[in-house]
Each structure stands twice: as structure tokens, then as C-alpha cells.
Design a protein around this motif. Structure first.
Motif, PDB file in Angstrom:
ATOM      1  N   TYR A 146     -13.410 -55.409 -82.168  1.00 40.49           N
ATOM      2  CA  TYR A 146     -13.834 -55.075 -80.814  1.00 40.49           C
ATOM      3  C   TYR A 146     -13.243 -53.723 -80.446  1.00 40.49           C
ATOM      4  CZ  TYR A 146     -13.839 -55.284 -75.693  1.00 40.49           C
ATOM      5  OH  TYR A 146     -13.984 -54.988 -74.370  1.00 40.49           O
ATOM      6  N   LEU A 147     -14.121 -52.801 -80.051  1.00 40.13           N
ATOM      7  CA  LEU A 147     -13.661 -51.465 -79.708  1.00 40.13           C
ATOM      8  C   LEU A 147     -13.470 -51.387 -78.208  1.00 40.13           C
ATOM      9  CD1 LEU A 147     -16.388 -49.598 -81.753  1.00 40.13           C
ATOM     10  CD2 LEU A 147     -14.190 -50.441 -82.554  1.00 40.13           C
ATOM     11  N   THR A 148     -12.305 -50.931 -77.792  1.00 44.80           N
ATOM     12  CA  THR A 148     -12.054 -50.887 -76.347  1.00 44.80           C
ATOM     13  C   THR A 148     -11.041 -49.796 -76.020  1.00 44.80           C
ATOM     14  OG1 THR A 148     -11.426 -52.217 -74.448  1.00 44.80           O
ATOM     15  CG2 THR A 148     -10.244 -52.657 -76.489  1.00 44.80           C
ATOM     16  N   ASN A 149     -10.642 -49.758 -74.768  1.00 43.74           N
ATOM     17  CA  ASN A 149      -9.614 -48.819 -74.327  1.00 43.74           C
ATOM     18  C   ASN A 149      -8.456 -49.590 -73.746  1.00 43.74           C
ATOM     19  OD1 ASN A 149     -10.497 -46.168 -74.794  1.00 43.74           O
ATOM     20  ND2 ASN A 149     -12.071 -46.443 -73.231  1.00 43.74           N
ATOM     21  N   PHE A 184      -7.962 -45.168 -77.271  1.00 43.25           N
ATOM     22  CA  PHE A 184      -8.943 -45.848 -78.088  1.00 43.25           C
ATOM     23  C   PHE A 184      -8.271 -46.955 -78.920  1.00 43.25           C
ATOM     24  CE2 PHE A 184     -11.249 -46.048 -82.213  1.00 43.25           C
ATOM     25  CZ  PHE A 184     -12.285 -46.804 -81.713  1.00 43.25           C
ATOM     26  N   VAL A 233     -18.499 -45.849 -74.387  1.00 40.15           N
ATOM     27  CA  VAL A 233     -17.388 -45.566 -73.470  1.00 40.15           C
ATOM     28  C   VAL A 233     -16.051 -45.670 -74.199  1.00 40.15           C
ATOM     29  CG1 VAL A 233     -16.339 -46.244 -71.274  1.00 40.15           C
ATOM     30  CG2 VAL A 233     -18.791 -46.533 -71.619  1.00 40.15           C
ATOM     31  N   GLN A 234     -15.971 -46.657 -75.112  1.00 37.38           N
ATOM     32  CA  GLN A 234     -14.713 -46.910 -75.816  1.00 37.38           C
ATOM     33  C   GLN A 234     -14.275 -45.727 -76.679  1.00 37.38           C
ATOM     34  OE1 GLN A 234     -17.021 -49.060 -75.262  1.00 37.38           O
ATOM     35  NE2 GLN A 234     -15.830 -50.571 -74.127  1.00 37.38           N
ATOM     36  N   PHE A 235     -15.264 -44.956 -77.117  1.00 42.36           N
ATOM     37  CA  PHE A 235     -14.948 -43.793 -77.938  1.00 42.36           C
ATOM     38  C   PHE A 235     -14.804 -42.544 -77.081  1.00 42.36           C
ATOM     39  CE2 PHE A 235     -16.916 -46.410 -81.298  1.00 42.36           C
ATOM     40  CZ  PHE A 235     -15.917 -46.324 -82.253  1.00 42.36           C
ATOM     41  N   GLY A 236     -14.714 -42.729 -75.771  1.00 47.18           N
ATOM     42  CA  GLY A 236     -14.549 -41.582 -74.878  1.00 47.18           C
ATOM     43  C   GLY A 236     -15.876 -40.981 -74.444  1.00 47.18           C
TER      44      GLY A 236
END
Lengths: 713, 211
Positions: A653-656, A661, B164-167
Motif C-alpha cells: 500500500y502506497l501512502t504518505n 512517501f 497523490v502518494q508519490f507527490g
């Protein structure tokens, strides 16, 4: 005077009208297929046109006299035709010859799976190793989903086409890695020592590989490290089994990065009960330094240094004494250094030089006894590649390996230490040529010569591969090769009167690639000679070691990959059938070895869901039963375990997190909790009732859970 | 009379010498016009061929190489199979343009555009490598000519398509696209045949931003 003036005007205008020449024809390739979109023009002029959808072209030009007509098309060699233009219509059909470096040109594919050249990365992509469920960031775990490999759960190494684990060698940037796996505890699988993130290219060969690689009977895994990283970055990883930190600094023409990590399985083992009786769950720390420097116009220096220290202790049954358990404690120290320098010497010469150093020390306590095994291997290698012309490439080189191995055994009862060691120099030279005839036919032929000082023997290993394009999308290839390997260390250290072990490979491969789909089927036959053998179980007489062992393996490997049919889904299916028997080590007769299962199936699915910013992965593996020896039956290796089934899932899961990142990775192995039994161990002596008691070899726990958070800062 | 003839002949000669730029500009202008109407792989192929012919004939002009590369990159968006082959070809032409006109903001932008083409082929596998490379090009292009709207347009568009997660995402992309549009409004191309594309697309994107 007026006349003259008029005549000049007439002359000038007449040149214009008189000079118009029409030129037309058809552009096609040497198979007679027409080429739409080719560029047809006169040299140094604007006059020209493009061929239409049927390959036809036609245009008028004002040029006169001697002119050169150029025809160019992507993937083909330019054609140039000299002609005289004098107003007469010209009809000229053009046949273009294909460029040899076309993307769809024939490639030598027998025996090899490649990921690296992103433009051809259809069979395997660099990221596949990382994103395959069940692989768990272990290179060898991911390779186990490819055909030709066997899952040997209690061992962890990669077993290729009926070959034992030691028959596969790993190379980094062309240099040998002597200890690619973590150290072994009984029944606990080993893992690859190197993170898959270090590599951008993988060439996994299940047979018939290039003469550049030697000392491997079955398989070569060639990993190519990343070039310069794109930018400076730091990252933190927090995992259920440890933590790590890394930092990369990038300059214009160089970069340095370092990484440190700490692993401790104790908290995890407290949470999820283990069948193994751990006294000290595995723990350790490690690190690496990686540096890159560009030199001159094309030169690149790569350095990689890794080290690790780990410790574990296990209480394990003593096969000789029923009901007794021994404490087995292992302390491992390992380091690996690799330095290569590659450069283009001139347009036609490429040079690559490298040195590598492998160090491994396993210090094992078995109750009060101690066993210490140390090896140091140094390798120096140089290769030169000569591009003779577009069709022929010649590669040659030499490589020198020094192996220093020692064992120390301390017997507590006798209060005595036994020491033994050997030092072996292996010198090799190899030469190989690659020939391409058009886009249809390619051949690679070479030979490798080796000399080992310890056994004072030499060998000559011929290798040949052929590939022929049978259609626009399909090709057939064939490979043959002889492969030699020195006997394993624990034999050589006691007896250096042994010879090389050897294997011959015959491989026939059919491959079809279209858009993002691949189908491959490969049939092989492999013959073993000179395998090390000794008389009886637990033989203590090294003089009895000999090279009379032999064996064979034959089978079919099938691979299907489809990245196209379902949007955002990539999947592949591997199936291998194998029939193999061998007579080696203490085998009393020829039999199918314990690490082989006849039918092997793997299905890998990767599904990216853009709205969830997540990739879901699933891997299903099935292996039919493996042989084991039940001494109660006295029929050697005649029993078979049940089949092996494993469905593993993972999610990234890709998130902030705090605007950084972040990737959250979760993985669950064997979700259905299938009770897989790898094999059985039997006591060496029968109990008073005359029965040999056994226990099953199983994974430490039915399911495996992993959670990791990776943050770029 | 003799004099007259001489003058006329000279005039004719000088006209041809003087006007050697004219057919070039005319041909280029014609092709650039039809580029706006190009819709298919074949259209772009034909235009790329035309620009290539001019490039080869003129030899020392960067613009025909630039446009030929631009058309070839556009071709790559129509095909997955030959995508990389087209981009390899476009790269060769960008290299030529770069040689003839080093440190050119437009050529640098085009290089970034090519990298975006590489990403399009397989975003998941290639994004990590090519995205920073494209960004690097756009940053350099902005530095070389702060008035050039195209690097703003392309980096804005790229960010819009980045998760969004990659900026990426609207909130990051839209301000950049608005700047791009401002720059387009005040942009004066060096000549009639100098690069001047992307404004319509930017307007569309900015419209979507306010939705």
C-alpha cells in the motif's frame, strides 16, 4: 540582345518544367512484406515522400542529373540508390534489409530467464523479484516460482532440474559469490543474503549457459547491480522482524550509499508459536556500502561491500540417541566485497575487470562439541568483448579463483581438536563468439578451460546455443553444453584425489512473444558423470570417496505470462515435469533424490488497484510428493510424502506518513494453514521393538506473517 | 541592354541565394501547421518523415530534428509494441538537436517528454526510474529559459497523472498548470517556426482543475 534575354528566361523556366521526374515503386522487406511509413527522399533535398499503407510511394522532383535516392525505415538498414534524373518516369521497387539489433530479433533463449533490459522485459521484470508473494524479499524465493526449480522448504536453496542445491552458483556483476545464502540450521530454510533492491538485472539460467560461467553443474544466477541512483535519498524500514536505515548520496558522476539493519525474530516467535525449540531465535546485524563512479566518457567503477553477523540456537533431536536433544548454536560472520571496472576502449572493444572476495565463518556448538568452518575465496576476472562487425561479437576472458577452506572440530569427550584445510587455485580461460545472421538466426559457441591445482585436473567445457526465428513472434532455440564443478568442500578437505563432477545439458526451447504475452516450453535432458560417491551411510573413511556416481534428469518446463488480457493484472503460470534419478553420496542404488517432486506448479498474480494505491499479490504453489527413505521398509527412497500446497498473499500500500512517501507491506504465507510435510527424519538405530522412529520435517509454523513499513525521508 | 540583362541575371541569382531560407521556412511552416491536425500514428509518421528529410538536407539546423523527434514521440503513444523502438529513434534525433543547439530549453523539454513516453509504456515498473529523470529535464529547461511554458505544462501534466502518494495529484499539479498558462499567454516564439505547442492542452487541463 532582346533575343538572348528571352532565351535565358525560356531556359530558366524550361529547366523547371522539363526537369520534373516522377518516381514511384513499392517498399518491402526481404520476406516480401510491404513496409508502410518508410521515408523515401533524395539526398540533400526536401524532395520525397512516405510509403502508403500498402508500401507504395510516388512523388515528383525537380532535381536533375545524378541523384541518390535514400529509403529509410525504423528497424531496417537504409538503402541508397544512385540514379540519373532526366524527366523520364522511374519505377523502382526497394527491398530493405532488417537491422540486426531489432527488438524482435531472434534471441538465444534456451535455458534462460532474463529481467533487466526493460525494453525486452516481458518474461520477467526487475521488480518481479520484489513483488512476488511468498518471495518475501528473498531472491531465491521468487525464483522458485519459475519453471525448472524445485521448492525444498526445509533447505531454502534453489534446486534446478534434478540438481542438488550446490549445483547452482550466484554471480554479482559477473563475479562469483561463494556464500549467497545465510547459514544453515537443521531443517530451517536459508535465505538469500542480498536484498533484491540492489539489483536491476537478473539472468537466471536453468541450463546451457555461457562459457563465461563455470564451476556450476546445473544453474547460474547472474545478478547485475544498479547503476548510479537517480537522486539522494534516505529511508527507514520498520519490520516485524527488525529495522533498517539507509542513505544514498548522489553527485553528478558518482554516488555512495550505505545501509545498516538489525534483525531479531524473538518478538515474532513469542507472538506466533514455533514448532522448533529455539533457545536463541535468530538475530543479527549487517550492513553494506555501495559506491559508483563514472570515469571518462563511458567508464564505470562499481564497488559493493557487505557484512553480517548473526546468531541462533536451537534444541534439536539427536538421531543416534533416542529421546535426547542437543543444543545447536550457530554464530556466523560473513562479508563480501565486489569491485568491477568496465569501459569502452574503442568503438569495437569493451573491457571489464573485476575482483571479488567472499568470507564466511560458521561457528557451531553442538552441545559441548564445536565445529568451525571457514572459507575465504578471492576471484580476479578480466573479459574483453570485441564487436567484429554487426554480425559477430567475440568475447574472451580469464578468471582466477583462490579458495581457502578450513575445518576445526573440537571433541569434548576426547578433549581433542581436529584441524583440516585445503587451498585450491582454479584458473580458467574462456572464449565465445556470438553470430547473428539477419534477424532470423543466431548462434553462440564457446568453450571454457579450467585447471584446479588441488586435484591437479583440467577440463574443457564446450557450449553451444542456436536460435532460429520460426515466425514473426515465435522462435526455436537449442543449447548444448558441458559443465564441470569441483567436488564439494567437505569431500575435498579429506580427499584431494577426486576428479571434477560433470553434467551435459541438451535443451530444446520454443518461445512465443506477442505484445505482453509470453509462452515458452522447454524440454531438456541432462546427464551427470563423476558425482562423488562413498560406500556406506556416515562413511568415515575418506579414502573411499570416488567419482563413480552418476545420474540423469529429463523433463518439460512450461511458462505462460500475460500482462495484457486483464487491465492492471499481470500473472504467470509455471509448470514443470521432471523425471530424474541419480546414484551419488551414500546411495546404495540409483534413485530419485529427496529434493525432487515430479510435478511442480506455480501461479503468480499481481493486481494493481489504482484507487486504493495498492498492489495485491497471490502465489499458489503445488508440488507433488518427494521421496524419503524409511529404514523400516529397507527399500531405498521408495516412500513419498504427501503433496505440498501453499497459497500466499501480499499487499503493498502506497501512502504518505508525515508527508513522506511510504510503502506498507503485508504478507501472509500459507493462508489456509495446510500442514505441509517436507520429509521425515529417522533415528539411526531401531528402538527395542526393532522399529526406527521418525519425525516429520515441517516449517516452524504453519503460517508466516510479515509486516513492514518503508519510509523515504 | 547588356547591363540590363546582367542586372536581371544577377537579380535572379541573388534571389535564389537570398531566398534559400525561404523554402526551408515555408516547408517547415507547412508541416508545423499540419502537425496540429495530426491524429493518428500514420499522420505523425508522415510528418516525422518530412521533418527528417528537411533535417538531413539542411544538416546544421536543430529545429527539423526537434520536430521529427516530437512527432516520433507522439507515435510511441499509439503503440505498446513498438513504443520503445520509436522512442529510441526519437532519442537519436534529440541527440542531434542537442549537438546542434546545446543547452536549449526546448530540446531539454523534449527530452523530458520522451522520458514521459518511457513511463507511459509501463508506469509501475518504469515510473521510479524515469519520473525523476523527466523532472530533472523540466527543471533544467525552466532554468535555461524561465519564459518557456512547455516544461511547466509537461511537469504539471505529469504530476496530475502521478498518484497523490508519490507527490502528485490535483493540488500540486494545478498551480503549476496555471503558471504554464500564464507563460503561454505572454510567450513569444523566436520565429514562426519555433516551438509553440501545448497551449490548447494546457487550457483544457486548467479548465479541469477548476471543476
Amino acid at each position: 540582345m532582346k533575343k538572348l534575354f528571352i532565351s535565358i528566361i525560356i531556359l530558366i523556366t524550361s529547366i523547371n518544367s522539363f526537369g520534373q521526374t516522377k518516381i514511384s515503386g513499392v517498399v518491402s522487406d526481404n520476406n516480401g512484406e510491404t513496409l508502410p511509413g518508410a521515408n523515401i527522399y533524395f539526398l540533400d533535398s526536401y524532395d520525397g515522400t512516405s510509403s502508403d499503407t500498402l508500401g507504395r510511394y510516388s512523388f515528383r522532383t525537380d532535381l536533375t542529373g545524378k541523384q541518390i535516392l535514400i529509403v529509410s525505415f525504423l528497424g531496417y538498414k537504409n538503402s541508397s540508390t544512385e540514379m540519373i534524373l532526366e524527366g523520364k518516369e522511374i519505377n523502382l521497387n526497394i527491398i530493405l534489409k532488417e537491422n540486426n539489433n531489432q527488438l524482435d530479433a531472434v534471441v538465444i533463449s534456451a535455458g534462460s530467464f532474463e529481467a533487466g533490459d526493460e525494453k525486452k522485459a516481458v518474461v520477467l521484470k526487475p521488480l518481479d523479484i520484489v513483488t512476488t508473494a511468498g518471495g518475501l524479499g528473498n531472491i531465491y524465493g521468487a525464483l522458485n516460482t519459475l519453471p525448472g526449480t524445485q521448492i525444498v522448504g526445509e533447505d531454502g536453496r534453489i534446486f534446478v532440474r534434478g540438481g542438488d542445491g550446490y549445483e547452482t552458483k550466484t554471480f554479482i556483476d559477473g563475479m562469483l559469490v561463494e556464500n549467497p545464502y545465510s547459514s544453515k540450521m537443521p531443517d530451517v530454510p536459508v535465505r538469500g543474503r542480498f536484498s533484491p533492491f540492489l539489483f536491476s538485472g537478473t539472468m537466471f539460467s536453468t541450463g546451457g549457459y555461457s562459457a563465461e560461467y563455470g564451476q556450476a553443474l546445473s544453474s547460474a544466477l547472474v545478478l547485475n547491480t544498479n547503476d548510479l541512483p537517480q537522486k539522494s535519498v534516505s529511508s527507514i524500514s520498520l519490520m516485524s522482524v527488525g529495522a533498517g536505515f539507509s542513505h544514498t548520496k548522489r553527485w553528478k558522476r558518482s554516488s555512495v550509499s550505505f545501509e545498516a539493519d538489525y534483525t531479531n525474530l524473538a518478538p515474532y516467535f513469542n507472538l506466533i508459536n514455533q514448532d522448533f525449540d529455539w533457545k536463541t531465535p535468530p538475530k543479527g546485524f549487517g550492513g553494506n556500502i555501495i559506491a559508483r563512479k563514472k570515469t571518462g566518457k563511458n567508464g564505470l567503477i562499481k564497488f559493493m561491500g557487505t557484512f553480517s553477523h548473526s546468531k541462533s540456537e536451537l534444541s534439536y533431536p539427536d538421531f543416534d540417541n533416542i529421546g535426547v536433544k542437543n543444543n545447536i548454536g550457530l554464530i556466523n560472520d560473513n562479508s563480501y566485497l565486489n569491485l568491477t571496472y568496465s569501459d569502452i576502449l574503442s568503438k569495437k572493444w569493451l573491457s571489464k575487470a573485476g575482483i571479488s572476495f567472499s568470507y564466511n565463518d560458521d561457528n557451531t556448538d553442538i552441545d559441548l562439541d564445536n565445529f568451525k568452518e571457514t572459507n575465504k575465496t578471492v576471484q580476479a576476472k578480466y573479459t574483453l568483448t570485441h564487436l567484429l562487425n554487426e554480425e559477430i561479437i567475440i568475447k574472451f576472458g580469464s578468471d582466477f579463483v583462490n579458495r581457502d577452506y578450513s575445518q576445526k572440530y573440537f571433541d569434548f569427550n576426547k578433549n581433542k581438536t581436529y584441524k583440516t584445510s585445503f587451498n585450491d587455485n582454479i584458473a580458467s580461460v574462456f572464449a565465445e563468439t556470438e553470430i547473428a545472421i539477419g534477424n532470423k538466426f543466431a548462434a553462440r559457441a564457446g568453450s571454457r578451460f579450467e585447471y584446479s591445482s588441488l586435484i591437479s585436473k583440467m577440463n574443457l567445457a564446450p557450449r553451444i546455443s542456436l536460435a532460429y526465428k520460426t515466425g514473426k513472434k515465435s522462435q526455436v532455440s537449442f543449447a548444448y553444453g558441458k559443465f564441470f564443478q569441483n567436488p564439494q568442500n567437505n569431500f575435498l578437505v579429506f580427499n584431494n584425489d577426486l576428479d571434477f563432477e560433470s553434467a551435459s545439458h541438451y535443451i530444446l526451447n520454443y518461445q512465443w512473444i506477442k505484445n505482453d504475452r509470453v509462452f515458452r516450453v522447454e524440454a531438456y535432458y541432462k546427464k551427470y558423470h563423476g558425482l562423488v560417491k562413498y560406500d556406506s551411510l556416515h562413511s568415515s573413511n575418506p579414502d573411499a570417496y570416488n567419482n563413480t556416481g552418476n545420474g540423469y534428469a529429463k523433463g518439460i518446463d512450461i511458462f505462460w505470462r500475460d500482462n495484457k488480457t486483464i487491465n492492471n493484472v499481470e500473472y504467470w503460470i509455471s509448470y514443470s515435469f521432471i523425471d530424474t534419478e541419480r546414484n551419488y553420496l551414500d546411495y546404495p542404488e540409483t534413485a530419485t533424490p529427496t529434493f525432487v517432486s515430479t510435478h511442480n506448479l506455480s501461479t503468480v498474480v499481481k493486481w494493481y488497484v489504482p484507487i486504493l494505491h495498492s498492489q495485491f499479490g497471490a502465489t499458489y504453489s503445488f508440488n507433488s510428493g518427494r521421496t524419503y527413505f524409511n529404514p523400516n521398509t529397507m527399500d531405498f527412497l521408495s516412500n513419498k510424502t504427501g503433496s505440498y500446497n501453499n497459497l500466499s498473499l501480499n499487499v503493498s500500500y502506497l501512502t504518505n506518513i508525515f508527508k513522506k512517501f511510504t510503502i506498507v507491506y503485508f504478507s501472509l504465507g500459507n493462508i489456509f494453514g495446510v500442514d505441509n510435510i517436507y520429509s521425515y527424519h529417522y533415528n539411526s538405530k531401531p528402538n527395542p521393538q526393532g522399529i526406527y522412529k521418525s519425525f516429520a520435517v515441517k516449517p516452524g509454523a504453519k503460517r508466516f506473517v510479515f509486516l513492514g513499513v518503508f519510509i523515504s525521508i | 541592354m547588356k547591363k540590363n540583362v546582367l542586372i536581371i541575371v544577377m537579380a535572379l541569382f541573388s534571389l535564389t541565394v537570398f531566398s534559400s531560407e525561404e523554402p526551408y521556412k515555408e516547408e517547415m511552416g507547412k508541416n508545423i501547421k499540419s502537425m496540429e491536425k495530426a491524429k493518428s500514428l500514420n499522420d505523425f509518421q508522415e510528418l516525422s518523415n518530412k521533418f527528417e528529410r528537411i533535417a538531413k538536407a539542411e544538416n546544421e539546423k536543430w529545429l527539423p530534428y526537434y520536430y521529427s523527434a516530437f512527432c516520433t514521440i507522439n507515435m510511441s503513444f499509439f503503440t505498446k509494441e513498438k513504443c520503445d523502438q520509436y522512442l529510441d529513434e526519437a532519442q537519436k534525433m534529440i541527440d542531434e538537436a542537442n549537438r546542434l543547439s546545446p543547452n536549449n530549453s526546448e530540446v531539454e523539454t523534449l527530452q523530458g517528454y520522451l522520458y514521459l513516453g518511457r513511463i507511459m509504456r509501463d508506469p509501475q515498473t518504469r515510473g521510479m526510474k524515469y519520473s525523476p529523470m523527466a523532472t530533472g529535464c523540466f527543471e533544467k529547461a525552466k532554468a535555461l529559459n524561465p519564459n518557456n511554458p512547455r516544461p511547466y505544462y509537461l511537469s504539471g501534466q505529469n504530476l496530475l497523472h502521478t498518484p497523490v502518494q508519490f507527490g502528485g495529484g490535483k493540488t500540486v499539479a494545478c498551480p503549476i498548470l496555471t503558471i504554464a498558462l500564464e507563460k503561454y499567454n505572454s510567450f513569444k516564439p523566436e520565429s514562426e517556426i519555433s516551438p509553440n505547442w501545448g497551449m490548447k492542452e494546457t487550457e483544457e487541463l486548467v479548465k479541469n482543475c477548476s471543476k
